[in-house]
Scaffold this motif. Structure first.
Motif, short mmCIF file in Angstrom:
data_model
loop_
_atom_site.label_atom_id
_atom_site.label_comp_id
_atom_site.label_asym_id
_atom_site.label_seq_id
_atom_site.Cartn_x
_atom_site.Cartn_y
_atom_site.Cartn_z
N ALA A 150 7.75 4.41 0.63
CA ALA A 150 7.15 5.69 1.00
C ALA A 150 6.74 5.66 2.47
CB ALA A 150 5.94 6.00 0.13
N ALA A 151 6.86 6.81 3.15
CA ALA A 151 6.51 6.92 4.56
C ALA A 151 5.30 7.84 4.71
CB ALA A 151 7.69 7.46 5.37
N GLY A 152 4.36 7.47 5.59
CA GLY A 152 3.20 8.29 5.88
C GLY A 152 2.49 7.79 7.11
N ASP A 153 1.71 8.65 7.73
CA ASP A 153 0.99 8.31 8.97
C ASP A 153 -0.47 8.02 8.64
OD1 ASP A 153 0.01 8.06 11.51
OD2 ASP A 153 0.36 10.13 12.10
N VAL A 154 -0.77 6.77 8.34
CA VAL A 154 -2.11 6.44 7.83
C VAL A 154 -3.17 6.38 8.93
CG1 VAL A 154 -1.16 5.21 5.87
CG2 VAL A 154 -1.74 3.93 7.93
N ASP A 157 -1.54 8.56 14.29
CA ASP A 157 -1.06 8.42 15.67
C ASP A 157 0.21 9.20 15.94
OD1 ASP A 157 0.79 6.94 14.28
OD2 ASP A 157 0.52 5.09 15.42
N GLY A 158 0.69 9.95 14.95
CA GLY A 158 1.88 10.77 15.15
C GLY A 158 3.18 10.09 14.76
N ALA A 159 3.14 8.82 14.39
CA ALA A 159 4.32 8.11 13.93
C ALA A 159 4.05 7.58 12.53
CB ALA A 159 4.66 6.96 14.88
N ASP A 160 5.12 7.29 11.80
CA ASP A 160 4.99 6.94 10.39
C ASP A 160 4.88 5.44 10.16
OD1 ASP A 160 5.07 9.49 9.12
OD2 ASP A 160 7.20 9.62 9.60
N ASP A 161 4.11 5.11 9.13
CA ASP A 161 4.01 3.75 8.62
C ASP A 161 4.74 3.71 7.28
OD1 ASP A 161 2.03 3.14 10.78
OD2 ASP A 161 0.85 4.58 9.64
N LEU A 162 5.02 2.51 6.78
CA LEU A 162 5.86 2.37 5.60
C LEU A 162 5.14 1.57 4.53
CD1 LEU A 162 8.84 3.07 4.72
CD2 LEU A 162 9.38 0.69 5.26
N ALA A 163 5.13 2.10 3.30
CA ALA A 163 4.56 1.38 2.16
C ALA A 163 5.69 0.91 1.26
CB ALA A 163 3.61 2.27 1.38
N LEU A 164 5.56 -0.32 0.77
CA LEU A 164 6.54 -0.94 -0.11
C LEU A 164 5.85 -1.32 -1.42
CD1 LEU A 164 8.04 -3.45 2.50
CD2 LEU A 164 8.72 -1.06 2.11
N GLY A 165 6.33 -0.80 -2.54
CA GLY A 165 5.79 -1.18 -3.84
C GLY A 165 6.53 -2.41 -4.34
N VAL A 166 5.80 -3.44 -4.73
CA VAL A 166 6.39 -4.73 -5.07
C VAL A 166 6.46 -4.94 -6.58
CG1 VAL A 166 6.19 -7.24 -4.78
CG2 VAL A 166 5.53 -5.70 -2.91
N ASP A 203 1.31 -6.00 -15.41
CA ASP A 203 2.17 -4.93 -14.95
C ASP A 203 3.52 -5.47 -14.48
OD1 ASP A 203 2.76 -2.25 -14.40
OD2 ASP A 203 0.72 -1.91 -13.70
N TYR A 204 4.41 -4.57 -14.11
CA TYR A 204 5.75 -4.98 -13.72
C TYR A 204 6.24 -4.31 -12.44
CZ TYR A 204 7.37 -0.55 -15.67
OH TYR A 204 7.58 0.78 -15.93
N GLY A 205 5.47 -3.44 -11.87
CA GLY A 205 5.91 -2.80 -10.64
C GLY A 205 4.86 -1.85 -10.13
N ALA A 206 4.99 -1.48 -8.87
CA ALA A 206 3.99 -0.63 -8.24
C ALA A 206 4.67 0.50 -7.47
CB ALA A 206 3.11 -1.46 -7.30
N PRO A 207 4.88 1.67 -8.09
CA PRO A 207 5.37 2.81 -7.32
C PRO A 207 4.35 3.24 -6.29
CG PRO A 207 4.71 3.48 -9.53
CD PRO A 207 4.64 1.99 -9.51
N VAL A 208 4.80 3.79 -5.17
CA VAL A 208 3.91 4.16 -4.07
C VAL A 208 4.22 5.57 -3.59
CG1 VAL A 208 3.44 1.82 -3.26
CG2 VAL A 208 5.48 3.01 -2.44
#
Length: 376
Positions: A150-154, A157-166, A203-208
């Motif tokens: 998932a992409a979002g600007d946390v 600053d005007g640019a996106d950061d990236l979240a990875l569900g493991v 659990d078995y996974g983490a959707p984001v």
């Protein structure tokens, strides 16, 4: 300039839908990326110029042939965002690499990033962010897989950061990893952060997913915990995601439906949109075992100083629980077949929510309105 969820959706929408379809440009041409069911493998989209470039880079890195799943290369979920601050959209795709004989010899995992330019994505720009490498360090192990992207600007600053569900080897360590944007590439100027949902045992996974649930200009991270039917929320700030403001939502949370009512179901499927048009994002989620039930938590707009936000953010005050019996949703949806998609399906300016049975191609639309989601 930071995009809110509605603007981001509009920029990515294909025929009014931005949840399961996303539009990008390759060599000056529009192409459609379509999210696929987990476990299908092969690639994120049927766009040869993208898949070929990604697979060739992986094959070069791991000394394999660039022939996809037959040679042990898998491409997974993807996210689209401006990860280097140059105003052009980039593509981040999860990957896994195995030995061609498909033995237990796992070669690597991580994210392949394709940079965008004036004419769109540049297939020759693929860079790998690998487990154990500089950007991810030990936040992701080579034998672990990625559930979602998932992409979002946390940090606003005007640019996106990236979240990875493991999908963790040890179920006690199911988590999400956040890589911050940098002109030199994701995670180059700031250490990766690791976040865990409140309940994740077994659990078995983490959707984001990302959304701005208090409309303060910072994206907030949602981490699903499907086995425990819960979601965790970490709120963004000028300094990025912090532990100062967090939430956990489960069937035991105050304001949730009582035990005698239909199962809540949380954390397996996530969708974000401002369904009532108040400027704050709302969260729709469905569970692993009762994915035909859809729960909606509404956001609240921040007012006054940060210390006086009070109930800003997700609350249960206007909670909605949609069920097949009460809401006319599709029935018999299995966990791997159910999906939620956001877009403009009803012709109004409000974002709508589609509950999708991908196995049979059925969908039921809940329409956005000033009062929240309503049946058609």
């Amino acid at each position: 300039m930071r995009l809110d969820s509605t603007e981001r959706c509009r920029a990515l929408a294909v025929d009014g839908e931005c949840g399961l379809q996303k539009k990008v440009r390759v060599d000056g041409q529009d192409v459609v990326l379509t999210a696929f069911q987990r476990g299908e493998g092969g690639g994120p989209v049927d766009v040869p110029v993208l898949n070929d470039a990604l697979l060739e880079k992986l094959a070069e890195r791991f000394g394999l042939e660039a022939c996809g799943i037959d040679c042990g290369l898998f491409l997974g979920d993807f996210g689209i965002g401006n990860f280097d601050g140059d105003t052009h959209a980039d593509l981040a795709v999860a990957f896994e690499a195995f030995h061609p004989d498909m033995s237990d010899d796992r070669l690597g995992a991580g994210i392949a990033v394709m940079s965008g330019g004036r004419n769109g994505l540049q297939p020759g720009s693929v860079a790998l962010v690998e487990a154990g490498g500089q950007q991810l360090g030990d936040a992701l192990e080579a034998y672990e897989s990625l559930w979602g992207v998932a992409a979002g600007d946390v940090d606003g600053d005007g640019a996106d950061d990236l979240a990875l569900g493991v999908i963790a080897l040890d179920p006690e360590f199911v988590r999400a990893i956040v890589l911050y944007e940098s002109p030199d590439g994701l995670g180059q100027s700031r250490r990766a952060q690791t976040w865990q949902p409140g309940h994740n045992e077994g659990d078995y996974g983490a959707p984001v997913a990302f959304g701005d649930f208090d409309s303060d200009g910072y994206s907030d991270l949602v981490i699903g915990s499907p086995h425990n039917e819960s979601v965790g929320v970490i709120y963004g700030s000028r300094n990025g995601l912090t532990e100062v403001r967090t939430q956990e939502w489960s069937k035991d949370s105050p304001g949730m439906p009582r035990a005698g009512e239909p199962g809540v179901g949380l954390g397996n499927v996530l969708a974000v949109g401002d369904f009532n048009g108040d400027g704050a994002d709302d969260l729709a989620t469905a569970g692993r075992f009762v994915p035909e039930n859809v729960l909606v938590l509404y956001g609240g707009v921040a007012s006054g100083s940060w210390l006086a936000l009070g109930s800003a953010g997700l609350t249960a005050r206007r909670l909605q629980l949609w069920t097949p019996d009460a809401g006319g949703l599709p029935t018999g949806v299995q966990a791997d077949d159910g999906a939620l998609s956001v877009g403009w399906f009803g012709g109004s300016d409000h974002l709508d929510l589609a509950v999708v049975n991908r196995r049979y191609g059925e969908r039921t639309v809940l329409l956005g309105s000033p009062d929240g989601l309503v049946t058609n």
